[in-house]
Design a protein around this motif. Structure first.
Motif, PDB file in Angstrom:
ATOM      1  N   ASN A 191      47.564  33.894  57.087  1.00 24.03           N
ATOM      2  CA  ASN A 191      47.062  35.245  56.854  1.00 24.03           C
ATOM      3  C   ASN A 191      47.163  35.542  55.361  1.00 24.03           C
ATOM      4  OD1 ASN A 191      46.685  35.916  59.632  1.00 24.03           O
ATOM      5  ND2 ASN A 191      48.889  36.215  59.822  1.00 24.03           N
ATOM      6  N   PHE A 192      46.125  36.127  54.802  1.00 22.77           N
ATOM      7  CA  PHE A 192      46.149  36.507  53.392  1.00 22.77           C
ATOM      8  C   PHE A 192      45.091  37.571  53.150  1.00 22.77           C
ATOM      9  CE2 PHE A 192      43.554  32.745  54.038  1.00 22.77           C
ATOM     10  CZ  PHE A 192      42.343  33.081  53.441  1.00 22.77           C
ATOM     11  N   VAL A 193      45.262  38.322  52.049  1.00 29.48           N
ATOM     12  CA  VAL A 193      44.344  39.414  51.717  1.00 29.48           C
ATOM     13  C   VAL A 193      43.757  39.142  50.333  1.00 29.48           C
ATOM     14  CG1 VAL A 193      44.057  41.903  51.428  1.00 29.48           C
ATOM     15  CG2 VAL A 193      45.718  41.019  53.092  1.00 29.48           C
ATOM     16  N   VAL A 194      42.423  39.111  50.267  1.00 26.45           N
ATOM     17  CA  VAL A 194      41.709  38.810  49.022  1.00 26.45           C
ATOM     18  C   VAL A 194      41.103  40.095  48.478  1.00 26.45           C
ATOM     19  CG1 VAL A 194      39.959  37.367  47.930  1.00 26.45           C
ATOM     20  CG2 VAL A 194      41.148  36.554  49.978  1.00 26.45           C
ATOM     21  N   PRO A 195      41.294  40.409  47.192  1.00 24.71           N
ATOM     22  CA  PRO A 195      40.709  41.626  46.623  1.00 24.71           C
ATOM     23  C   PRO A 195      39.185  41.634  46.771  1.00 24.71           C
ATOM     24  CG  PRO A 195      42.249  40.617  45.087  1.00 24.71           C
ATOM     25  CD  PRO A 195      42.052  39.641  46.194  1.00 24.71           C
ATOM     26  N   ALA A 196      38.633  42.829  47.007  1.00 22.04           N
ATOM     27  CA  ALA A 196      37.184  42.953  47.178  1.00 22.04           C
ATOM     28  C   ALA A 196      36.431  42.466  45.951  1.00 22.04           C
ATOM     29  CB  ALA A 196      36.832  44.409  47.482  1.00 22.04           C
ATOM     30  N   ALA A 197      36.982  42.717  44.753  1.00 21.41           N
ATOM     31  CA  ALA A 197      36.287  42.316  43.534  1.00 21.41           C
ATOM     32  C   ALA A 197      36.076  40.806  43.492  1.00 21.41           C
ATOM     33  CB  ALA A 197      37.070  42.778  42.303  1.00 21.41           C
ATOM     34  N   GLY A 198      37.095  40.046  43.869  1.00 18.55           N
ATOM     35  CA  GLY A 198      36.965  38.595  43.887  1.00 18.55           C
ATOM     36  C   GLY A 198      36.007  38.120  44.964  1.00 18.55           C
ATOM     37  N   LEU A 199      36.062  38.752  46.139  1.00 13.44           N
ATOM     38  CA  LEU A 199      35.181  38.348  47.235  1.00 13.44           C
ATOM     39  C   LEU A 199      33.717  38.621  46.930  1.00 13.44           C
ATOM     40  CD1 LEU A 199      37.078  39.337  50.501  1.00 13.44           C
ATOM     41  CD2 LEU A 199      36.562  37.042  49.645  1.00 13.44           C
ATOM     42  N   LYS A 200      33.443  39.683  46.178  1.00 11.81           N
ATOM     43  CA  LYS A 200      32.057  39.962  45.807  1.00 11.81           C
ATOM     44  C   LYS A 200      31.486  38.827  44.973  1.00 11.81           C
ATOM     45  CE  LYS A 200      32.405  45.005  45.993  1.00 11.81           C
ATOM     46  NZ  LYS A 200      32.461  46.266  45.203  1.00 11.81           N
ATOM     47  N   GLU A 201      32.322  38.229  44.117  1.00 10.51           N
ATOM     48  CA  GLU A 201      31.862  37.099  43.317  1.00 10.51           C
ATOM     49  C   GLU A 201      31.680  35.858  44.184  1.00 10.51           C
ATOM     50  OE1 GLU A 201      30.794  37.776  40.506  1.00 10.51           O
ATOM     51  OE2 GLU A 201      31.707  39.763  40.409  1.00 10.51           O
ATOM     52  N   VAL A 202      32.566  35.666  45.143  1.00 10.08           N
ATOM     53  CA  VAL A 202      32.409  34.551  46.080  1.00 10.08           C
ATOM     54  C   VAL A 202      31.100  34.694  46.839  1.00 10.08           C
ATOM     55  CG1 VAL A 202      33.350  33.438  48.140  1.00 10.08           C
ATOM     56  CG2 VAL A 202      34.900  34.205  46.336  1.00 10.08           C
ATOM     57  N   GLU A 203      30.820  35.911  47.318  1.00 10.63           N
ATOM     58  CA  GLU A 203      29.608  36.166  48.092  1.00 10.63           C
ATOM     59  C   GLU A 203      28.347  35.853  47.287  1.00 10.63           C
ATOM     60  OE1 GLU A 203      27.803  39.724  50.950  1.00 10.63           O
ATOM     61  OE2 GLU A 203      29.134  40.223  49.276  1.00 10.63           O
ATOM     62  N   LYS A 204      28.378  36.152  45.984  1.00  7.85           N
ATOM     63  CA  LYS A 204      27.205  35.897  45.142  1.00  7.85           C
ATOM     64  C   LYS A 204      26.939  34.405  44.962  1.00  7.85           C
ATOM     65  CE  LYS A 204      27.808  40.145  42.442  1.00  7.85           C
ATOM     66  NZ  LYS A 204      28.260  40.685  41.120  1.00  7.85           N
ATOM     67  N   GLY A 227      30.091  24.264  46.311  1.00  7.91           N
ATOM     68  CA  GLY A 227      29.255  23.377  45.515  1.00  7.91           C
ATOM     69  C   GLY A 227      30.017  22.943  44.272  1.00  7.91           C
ATOM     70  N   GLY A 228      29.399  23.129  43.109  1.00  6.94           N
ATOM     71  CA  GLY A 228      30.069  22.776  41.859  1.00  6.94           C
ATOM     72  C   GLY A 228      30.908  23.887  41.281  1.00  6.94           C
ATOM     73  N   ALA A 229      30.939  25.049  41.955  1.00  3.12           N
ATOM     74  CA  ALA A 229      31.675  26.213  41.440  1.00  3.12           C
ATOM     75  C   ALA A 229      33.057  26.307  42.082  1.00  3.12           C
ATOM     76  CB  ALA A 229      30.903  27.494  41.701  1.00  3.12           C
ATOM     77  N   THR A 230      34.035  26.676  41.253  1.00  2.00           N
ATOM     78  CA  THR A 230      35.403  26.899  41.726  1.00  2.00           C
ATOM     79  C   THR A 230      35.829  28.300  41.322  1.00  2.00           C
ATOM     80  OG1 THR A 230      35.961  24.557  41.474  1.00  2.00           O
ATOM     81  CG2 THR A 230      37.792  26.110  41.599  1.00  2.00           C
ATOM     82  N   LEU A 231      36.323  29.083  42.272  1.00  2.00           N
ATOM     83  CA  LEU A 231      36.803  30.436  41.987  1.00  2.00           C
ATOM     84  C   LEU A 231      38.260  30.540  42.399  1.00  2.00           C
ATOM     85  CD1 LEU A 231      35.041  33.821  42.434  1.00  2.00           C
ATOM     86  CD2 LEU A 231      37.302  33.515  43.450  1.00  2.00           C
ATOM     87  N   VAL A 232      39.095  30.997  41.487  1.00  2.00           N
ATOM     88  CA  VAL A 232      40.511  31.222  41.760  1.00  2.00           C
ATOM     89  C   VAL A 232      40.776  32.717  41.668  1.00  2.00           C
ATOM     90  CG1 VAL A 232      42.880  30.725  41.088  1.00  2.00           C
ATOM     91  CG2 VAL A 232      41.117  28.988  40.800  1.00  2.00           C
ATOM     92  N   CYS A 233      41.424  33.262  42.695  1.00  3.83           N
ATOM     93  CA  CYS A 233      41.626  34.712  42.756  1.00  3.83           C
ATOM     94  C   CYS A 233      43.066  35.020  43.137  1.00  3.83           C
ATOM     95  CB  CYS A 233      40.666  35.305  43.789  1.00  3.83           C
ATOM     96  SG  CYS A 233      40.739  37.083  43.944  1.00  3.83           S
ATOM     97  N   ARG A 234      43.623  36.038  42.488  1.00  2.00           N
ATOM     98  CA  ARG A 234      44.983  36.472  42.818  1.00  2.00           C
ATOM     99  C   ARG A 234      44.960  37.222  44.156  1.00  2.00           C
ATOM    100  NH1 ARG A 234      49.173  37.231  39.395  1.00  2.00           N
ATOM    101  NH2 ARG A 234      47.760  37.205  37.602  1.00  2.00           N
ATOM    102  N   LEU A 235      45.908  36.926  45.029  1.00  2.64           N
ATOM    103  CA  LEU A 235      45.989  37.579  46.334  1.00  2.64           C
ATOM    104  C   LEU A 235      46.667  38.943  46.222  1.00  2.64           C
ATOM    105  CD1 LEU A 235      47.147  34.498  48.441  1.00  2.64           C
ATOM    106  CD2 LEU A 235      44.846  35.497  48.399  1.00  2.64           C
ATOM    107  N   LEU A 236      46.360  39.820  47.174  1.00  2.00           N
ATOM    108  CA  LEU A 236      47.030  41.109  47.264  1.00  2.00           C
ATOM    109  C   LEU A 236      48.280  40.962  48.125  1.00  2.00           C
ATOM    110  CD1 LEU A 236      43.993  43.521  47.810  1.00  2.00           C
ATOM    111  CD2 LEU A 236      45.292  43.159  45.713  1.00  2.00           C
ATOM    112  N   GLU A 237      49.314  41.714  47.788  1.00  2.00           N
ATOM    113  CA  GLU A 237      50.565  41.640  48.530  1.00  2.00           C
ATOM    114  C   GLU A 237      50.879  42.996  49.153  1.00  2.00           C
ATOM    115  OE1 GLU A 237      53.539  40.244  45.848  1.00  2.00           O
ATOM    116  OE2 GLU A 237      52.629  38.269  45.597  1.00  2.00           O
TER     117      GLU A 237
END
Length: 369
Positions: A191-204, A227-237
């Motif tokens: 279980n983990f929570v991803v900030p909306a700002a980071g997920l919007k970039e993943v979605e794009k 694909g060739g893109a890597t996204l690293v995002c800080r999790l919410l606590e």
């Protein structure tokens, strides 16, 4: 550093990396794009919370790295003629950019002070088709909270079980859940929570194909590989809402509606509901019919939508935008409306077993008459 790359590929890589470049920061280096030339070209953008790296094919003559001014470098490359683009960065970080007859000289910065990306590669990745992950995000992210007083709810919670992945978002007035079922067991529970700002970039970055994406969970970050893109995002606590306890079950009233018909009626009535005066829509669920009415400072509106089932003349008020948002992302043609009484939430669930989602909207008190 010296490399040559096709313009179209370089533009695509810069577009992806620039999405997370910091606009204004006390750390000036993250206002630029880090370009690493080695086994190809790897542009990186970071705002300290989210970082994106894209891998591009390039002919590298001299390996190296440097920080390019994000906007200027991107604007120059986008306006170059089609074909190969050669970029040379000398020891004084003067940048020469050439394509066809066009040439530019700008200044770069040393990459020494660029923050290192968190290392989350030690974990085992979970794979999911890109279109499935895109549906999980798009089907829930609209319901995240904007209230910074509860930062944990400004993200989407992911629950990974052995044969499914669920995404859940809440904002205090509504809840959205989408679940994807895997044909193969993930062998993981997390279980983990991803900030909306980071997920919007993943979605794009995600596409509508069934090619795999993957994510790897670290102690404080999550890494997405698309694909060739890597996204690293800080999790919410923090403690996320125990959503299973707040979504009503065994509701006594169950009605079935065509999603397009119901969405059309709600959107028409909502035309006279302004953002400033959020007047509720009065819904009366009767036998085989839903009547919607609202009165605002703009005027009045009324519409009807056919239903299957008897709503027993239940009257209840809703925020029209919350209902419209949920109906807009429902993937099925028909939806079940589950109701209890005029003070309980409405829950939208699928009429067909092949779908798995739930959208809950809390009621709004309405005046009599």
């Amino acid at each position: 550093m010296r490399f040559t790359c096709e313009k179209s590929m370089l533009v695509a890589g810069l577009n992806i990396a620039s999405r997370t470049v910091a606009q204004k920061s006390s750390l000036s280096v993250i206002e630029g794009i880090l370009c690493r030339a080695g086994a190809g070209l790897t542009p990186t953008g970071s705002n300290m919370d989210t970082a994106i790296t894209d891998q591009n094919d390039a002919e590298v003559t001299d390996a190296g790295q440097g920080i390019q001014p994000a906007k200027l470098f991107g604007d120059i490359v986008r306006r170059l003629p089609e074909g190969p683009v050669t970029v040379l960065v000398d020891e004084g970080f003067k940048v020469s950019i050439r394509a066809g007859y066009a040439s530019f000289t700008i200044s770069a910065e040393s990459a020494e002070d660029y923050p290192e990306l968190p290392d989350v590669n030690a974990g085992r990745p979970v794979r999911i088709p890109q279109n499935a992950l895109k549906e999980l995000i798009g089907g829930t992210i609209f319901a995240v909270s904007e209230n910074q007083g509860r930062p944990i709810h400004t993200g989407v919670k992911f629950e990974v079980e052995n044969d499914r992945i669920s995404a859940i978002a809440v904002d205090g007035f509504r809840l959205a859940r989408r679940t994807w079922h895997s044909d193969e067991e993930t062998g993981r529970e997390m279980n983990f929570v991803v900030p909306a700002a980071g997920l919007k970039e993943v979605e794009k970055i995600l596409t509508d194909t069934d090619e795999d994406a993957s994510f790897t969970l670290g102690s404080k970050h999550i890494l997405y590989q698309i694909g060739g893109a890597t996204l690293v995002c800080r999790l919410l606590e923090g403690d996320f809402l125990d959503w299973r306890k707040v979504v009503p079950t065994n509701c006594p009233i169950k009605l079935v509606a065509h999603v397009s018909d119901l969405a059309g009626s709600i959107e028409r009535v909502g035309l006279i509901v302004s953002e400033k005066y959020k007047s509720p829509v009065r819904c009366v669920f009767s036998d085989q019919m839903l009547q919607l009415r609202t009165n605002t400072t703009i005027g009045a509106a009324e519409d009807r939508c056919p239903l299957a089932g008897d709503g027993k003349e239940l009257e209840i008020g809703f925020n029209v935008r919350y209902l419209a948002d949920a109906l807009r992302v429902i993937p099925s043609e028909e939806v079940v409306l589950e109701l209890t009484n005029g003070l309980s939430p409405i829950v939208l669930t699928p009429a067909e077993e092949k779908f798995d989602y739930a959208y809950m909207v809390l009621p709004v008190r309405i005046k009599n008459g």
